[in-house]
Scaffold this motif. Structure first.
Motif, short mmCIF file in Angstrom:
data_model
loop_
_atom_site.label_atom_id
_atom_site.label_comp_id
_atom_site.label_asym_id
_atom_site.label_seq_id
_atom_site.Cartn_x
_atom_site.Cartn_y
_atom_site.Cartn_z
N ALA A 1 27.48 30.17 38.61
CA ALA A 1 28.82 29.94 39.15
C ALA A 1 28.76 29.35 40.56
O ALA A 1 29.50 28.42 40.89
N ILE A 2 27.87 29.88 41.40
CA ILE A 2 27.78 29.42 42.79
C ILE A 2 27.24 28.00 42.86
O ILE A 2 27.73 27.17 43.63
N MET B 1 32.00 34.76 35.46
CA MET B 1 32.49 36.00 36.05
C MET B 1 32.88 37.01 34.98
O MET B 1 32.65 38.23 35.13
N LEU B 2 33.49 36.55 33.88
CA LEU B 2 33.84 37.48 32.81
C LEU B 2 32.58 38.01 32.12
O LEU B 2 32.55 39.18 31.70
N ALA C 1 44.95 36.85 35.48
CA ALA C 1 44.43 37.65 34.37
C ALA C 1 42.92 37.80 34.46
O ALA C 1 42.37 38.89 34.26
N VAL C 2 42.22 36.70 34.75
CA VAL C 2 40.76 36.74 34.83
C VAL C 2 40.31 37.64 35.98
O VAL C 2 39.36 38.42 35.85
N LEU D 1 39.51 35.50 44.96
CA LEU D 1 38.90 36.83 44.93
C LEU D 1 37.63 36.82 44.10
O LEU D 1 36.61 37.41 44.49
N LEU D 2 37.65 36.14 42.96
CA LEU D 2 36.46 36.06 42.12
C LEU D 2 35.29 35.42 42.86
O LEU D 2 34.16 35.91 42.82
N ASN D 3 35.57 34.31 43.55
CA ASN D 3 34.50 33.64 44.29
C ASN D 3 34.01 34.50 45.45
O ASN D 3 32.82 34.50 45.77
#
Length: 557
Positions: A417-418, A497-498, A147-148, A377-379
């Motif tokens: 995030a990283i 990310m959101l 979902a995210v 995929l997000l990363n």
């Protein structure tokens, strides 16, 4: 023959990327399809039951709130089940309640799609716990990651802060993807000999006449979603090396196929959803090249073995591996399970050669070689944004990605995030080596002991769940520390990310010009790989040098 098996498996996975990716787009496109006839009535019943308005849309803040509140409630429910399982039904073997620290660790593990296990499932969980507190969150955690990822993709192409509806995305992921696939895979596993029963342990007499108690239970149902949802937590302590979880070479192939099926297809779906398939293939190529590189390294390392084995005339390292699968399938499983951040294992990673053990560590440290449900995929897209920013600085232009300007806000969020990932791995690892009770849990001293502790926190931070197995992790320190690492590793990056998606969604699209730096070319694929590896090397190489690299060099002294 081993190499042929690996190549055939990868070719089959590659052939499924496009059709499965197209199906994922149909699931999350919200456009009417023939699938609605099958799944629509079930989903509408669920929406009415939980009070969700299907057509309601959410901005990024509301989407984050829905994600966090739902996951928190499930986390509490899982913890309670573990703490009182002794008094609940479906406990034919009389399993006792979990201690508080272990219950927290396990609840955090399965709600975050990590599935780290500081316990042995057949001895620590009742059938009810295995079904409600283990199998159920395997569905919801995988669906949450999906979902995210889908919400972030929508933010890249949206013109307002509208990321969809978290609850609708969650439900559609479960009803249209995970349940159907898991049902099919579970039936196949039963056909191959995986148990699926609510009867208690069976008593048997061996050939020598000794009495033996054989643990069984609803194994096939857990195994199917374990791999389809890139969860990884095994019903038995030895995971997919156990003959009841993985009885034949054919089940081993199905496990590997399930591990890679959705993470690879989601990257293709990304290209379709942003209406730029070249961009999707660019990211896919970067991930694929890194995966093949890591697979080659572990394959060669395990086939070469060690100098000590070679001196004995033994070719290849079979320690800790199942003779049913051999070196090739063990090496492939090792590369796949950490690339897809699953954690399922058919060989003991603690018995890999030092360089072979470096591969799963490196894949988890990078955490973007396809990755788990949505998170990989997000990363990967985090590093795309970073690469665009660096390249923009080089040519003196405001960085752009998919027609949206990448500015300070996005870079700050991406940096958070990283940098969170190495922080939650390296800091707890350092703390562990400063605490006597944590050091006492290390079964192997020296360089390998460093690798064991580092692997544990890397696995938790990457939401992977596999272990080096030479560490006694069921202590209050490790249960609490790794539990917190799993929660931070899961939700900080998701929130960041959101927030980036919400920011980009409100930005006006900028038309491409002659000076626009294209991100859908082979050149950008190379740039992306280089930046990922450079950032990863600068962050983690010093620690790796104290563990697997030093151990490898020590073999030749």
């Amino acid at each position: 023959m081993g190499l042929i098996q690996v190549v055939v498996t990868l070719l089959i996975i590659g052939l499924l990327v496009k059709p499965v990716g197209v199906y994922l787009v149909k699931v999350f496109d919200y456009e009417p399809t023939r699938l609605d006839r099958i799944f629509g009535p079930i989903e509408r019943f669920i929406y009415r039951l939980i009070g969700v308005r299907e057509k309601e849309t959410m901005g990024w803040k509301k989407y984050v709130f829905a994600l966090l509140i739902s996951n928190f409630v499930m986390l509490m429910l899982l913890y309670i089940v573990f703490r009182v399982q002794k008094y609940l039904p479906l406990n034919p073997d009389g399993i006792d309640n979990m201690p508080a620290a272990l219950a927290f660790n396990t609840a955090a593990s399965f709600i975050t799609n990590t599935n780290w296990q500081a316990y042995s499932g057949e001895n620590s969980l009742s059938y009810l716990s295995q079904m409600i507190a283990i199998t159920f969150p395997m569905f919801t955690s995988a669906a949450t990651g999906f979902a995210v990822a889908i919400a972030f993709i929508r933010g890249l192409v949206a013109r307002q802060d509208n990321l969809g509806n978290f609850y609708v995305d969650l439900v559609r992921s479960i009803t249209r993807i995970f349940l159907p696939l898991s049902f099919i895979v579970a039936l196949f596993l039963v056909f191959q000999g995986v148990p699926q029963t609510l009867h208690g342990a069976a008593d048997a007499t061996t050939i020598e006449g000794a009495k033996q108690t054989i643990t069984r239970g609803p194994v096939a149902a857990l195994e199917s979603i374990k791999h389809i949802g890139t969860n990884g937590g095994g019903y038995f302590g030895t995971n997919a090396a156990h003959p009841f979880e993985n009885p034949t070479p054919l089940t081993n192939f199905i496990h590997i196929l399930c591990l890679m099926l959705l993470p690879t297809a989601l990257v293709y779906a990304f290209g379709v959803m942003i209406k730029n398939k070249r961009q999707g293939w660019t990211v896919f190529a970067a991930m694929g090249i890194m995966f093949l590189t890591f697979l080659t390294i572990v394959f060669i390392a395990e086939y070469n073995g060690t100098p000590a084995l070679s001196a004995l005339g033994i070719h290849g390292n079979m320690e800790g591996k199942e003779v049913r699968f051999g070196i090739s399938e063990s090496a492939l499983f090792t590369a796949v399970t950490t690339a897809a951040t699953t954690g399922s294992v058919n060989t003991m990673h603690d018995s890999l050669t030092p360089i072979g053990g470096l591969v799963p560590l490196a894949e988890m440290m990078l955490n973007n070689v396809f990755g788990g449900k949505g998170v990989g995929l997000l990363n990967g897209l985090l590093y795309v944004i970073l690469s665009v920013f660096i390249c923009g600085l080089m040519v003196g232009r405001t960085p752009e990605f998919l027609g949206k300007k990448i500015e300070s806000k996005e870079i700050k969020l991406a940096s958070i995030a990283i940098l969170t990932h190495p922080a939650i791995i390296l800091v707890p690892t350092a703390i562990a080596f400063s605490r006597p009770e944590a050091i006492a849990s290390i079964l192997n001293q020296g360089y390998h002991g460093v690798s064991e502790v580092l692997y544990a926190f890397t696995s938790g931070g990457a939401n992977n769940g596999s272990a080096f197995a030479g560490l006694t992790a069921n202590t209050n320190f490790y249960n609490m520390a790794i539990g917190l690492v799993m929660l931070f590793g899961r939700y900080i990056s998701m929130i960041a990310m959101l927030a980036i998606a919400g920011s980009l969604a409100t930005k006006r699209s900028v038309a491409a010009t002659v000076g626009t730096f294209r991100t859908d070319t082979p050149l950008f694929t190379v740039i992306l790989i280089v930046i990922i590896l450079v950032v990863g090397a600068l962050t983690f190489f010093p620690t790796l040098a104290l563990g697997p690299i030093a151990e490898h060099l020590g073999m030749f002294q």
